[in-house]
Structure formats: C-alpha cells, structure tokens
Design a protein around this motif. Structure first.
Motif, short mmCIF file in Angstrom:
data_model
loop_
_atom_site.label_atom_id
_atom_site.label_comp_id
_atom_site.label_asym_id
_atom_site.label_seq_id
_atom_site.Cartn_x
_atom_site.Cartn_y
_atom_site.Cartn_z
N UNK A 118 25.63 13.58 79.37
CA UNK A 118 26.43 12.67 78.58
C UNK A 118 27.70 13.30 78.02
N UNK A 119 28.49 12.48 77.37
CA UNK A 119 29.80 12.88 76.87
C UNK A 119 29.69 14.02 75.84
N UNK A 120 30.65 14.92 75.91
CA UNK A 120 30.82 16.01 74.95
C UNK A 120 29.70 17.04 74.99
N UNK A 121 28.87 17.02 76.03
CA UNK A 121 27.86 18.07 76.14
C UNK A 121 28.53 19.41 76.42
N UNK A 122 27.88 20.46 75.99
CA UNK A 122 28.35 21.83 76.22
C UNK A 122 27.19 22.61 76.82
N UNK A 123 27.31 22.94 78.09
CA UNK A 123 26.26 23.63 78.84
C UNK A 123 26.77 25.02 79.19
N UNK A 124 25.94 26.02 78.95
CA UNK A 124 26.33 27.40 79.19
C UNK A 124 26.27 27.78 80.65
N UNK A 125 25.88 29.02 80.92
CA UNK A 125 25.78 29.54 82.28
C UNK A 125 24.32 29.61 82.72
N UNK A 126 24.11 29.49 84.04
CA UNK A 126 22.80 29.75 84.66
C UNK A 126 21.70 28.82 84.15
N UNK A 127 22.03 27.60 83.81
CA UNK A 127 21.03 26.63 83.36
C UNK A 127 20.47 25.87 84.55
N UNK A 128 19.24 25.39 84.40
CA UNK A 128 18.59 24.56 85.41
C UNK A 128 18.14 23.27 84.75
#
Length: 256
Positions: A118-128
C-alpha cells in the motif's frame, strides 16, 4: 528488447538493455534501470523509479494511484532499489502527500504473487513477502523481514529487522526486531532463531537477544520497565541495541 505489442510512452526512461514483454504498458515518468526484465501484461505508471536488474512477472501493477480516498491525483512516487523481484499479480501503489509522498522498497526484495504494498510503505532490504501478503498504507518493514502467505499488516505498523510472521497472521501492533509472531490476532512465539543462525549471528549475540526477549515477554513487566532493565546493561552488543531501538520506536504497542 521491447516487444512490438508493448506500449512504452516516449517520456519513459529505460536503460538500453531493458526487456519489455508482450502487451505491457509503461507510462511517462517511469525510469527502469539496466538489466531489468518486464514480463508480459505488466502495467507500470509513474512517477516510478525501478533500479537495476528489476524483474517483474506478468499481470503485476506497479506505481498505480493509491487507494486512499484522500488522494487527489498528486504526483507522488514509487521507488525501488536494485535486484527486486515482483511476481505475478502483485500491486505496488505510490505514496500520498499526507505522508512521505513516496512508497519505497530497498534492494533484493522478493515480492511473491498477489502481494499488495500500500501507499507510503517503507520496505528495507532482503525482505520476503510470500503469496497474498497485504501491507496497508504507511507500513514499515526492516531489513530481512519475512511475512508468510496471507499475512495482513495494519496501517502504520512497524515490523522489525529479521522479524518473521507466520502465514495468515493478522498484525495490528508493532513487531520488535528478531521476534517471530503468528496467529489472529498475532502473538509472539519467541525469536526467529532459525533465521538468525542462517544469517550468521554469533552464539553470544543470540544469547543476548534470548535473554532480552525473556525480559520483555516472560517477566510480567510493562514495556517501560523492560526497557529500563535492558538499557541498564553495560557494553550491550549491537544486536541488542537494535532490539531496544525497535521497542522504543513503537507507537502502536508491541505484539505480545
């Protein structure tokens, strides 16, 4: 490299070696980095920036207007780092001006089939994010976060680095770093020990985190009392500092 049935707006900026499959549509204000492969029947709307070696599978919708009713057509953005994989039917929406104005994914993330970001999410590195995971708006995921299939995360929740959620989890509170949760509503079930061992965490670091987990979850303390106890320790390893920081950053309360 671009299939003749694909529609690529002249204002889009694609690296020379980008591949675009049949019937895909790429709009203006879209930038796609070198080595990327866009499969068939993909729609990418801007402003969107995709990093190098991005791979997007069929029927994904990337950079579409968000579903927030307050959204009024503002030029918000979607930004992805390098080496991300977006599988079939996934939907990634741009941000809103009520927040950061951008939805962000870092590097080397695997977004499986039918996931919604969804909008404005912040996802880091190496996520599954396994099949059909749903992130409401304003969700933050730390590095190496893992969400099992059909897990759903409430808006404004923080999900810590190296944390893991089992399939079907309903997550309405913040999940501290390294913690494993499951259920509806989600509850904590220990540390993500398998993940920590696979990623080379030392025995000393894992013991420190295990002891800290017991302080927060096993001694009947309030979060404030548990934090005071943890912060009284001297020469805490950096992993413990990350765990403490994730507890202090919680605004919605932690999953217990």
């Amino acid at each position: 490299m671009i299939h003749p049935t694909a529609i690529v707006d002249p204002a889009a900026r694609l690296a020379e070696d980008v591949e675009v499959g049949p019937f895909s549509v790429i709009g203006p204000d879209v930038e796609i980095g070198a080595g990327s492969v866009i499969g068939p029947h993909v729609v990418i709307k801007g402003p969107t920036r995709l990093g190098r070696r991005t791979r997007i599978f069929q029927f994904a919708s990337v950079g579409e207007d968000c579903q927030d009713k307050k959204y009024a057509g503002e030029a918000t953005r979607l930004e992805l780092g390098d080496d991300n994989v977006i599988r079939e039917g996934a939907t990634l929406h741009r941000g809103t001006i009520q927040d950061r104005g951008v939805t962000t994914l870092g590097n080397r993330n695997l977004i499986m089939a039918y996931v919604h970001v969804g909008h404005d999410c912040l996802i880091g590195d190496d996520c599954i994010l396994a099949n059909q995971v749903t992130l409401a708006g304003h969700v933050t995921l730390g590095d190496f976060a893992i969400l099992g299939g059909l897990a759903a995360v409430h808006q404004f929740c923080h999900f810590g680095t190296h944390a893991m959620a089992g399939g079907g989890s309903i997550i309405t509170k913040d999940t501290p770093a390294y913690v494993m949760i499951n259920g509806n509503p989600a509850q904590a079930h220990g540390l993500n020990l398998v993940g920590l061992k696979r990623r080379g965490f030392s025995r000393e670091a894992i013991k420190s985190l295990t002891d800290a987990y017991k302080v927060v979850y096993r001694q009947g303390l309030t979060l404030e009392q548990a934090l005071a106890s943890l912060e009284s320790q001297h020469e805490a390893p950096p992993e413990l500092a990350t765990f403490i920081a994730s507890l202090k950053a919680s605004n919605r309360g932690i999953t217990r």
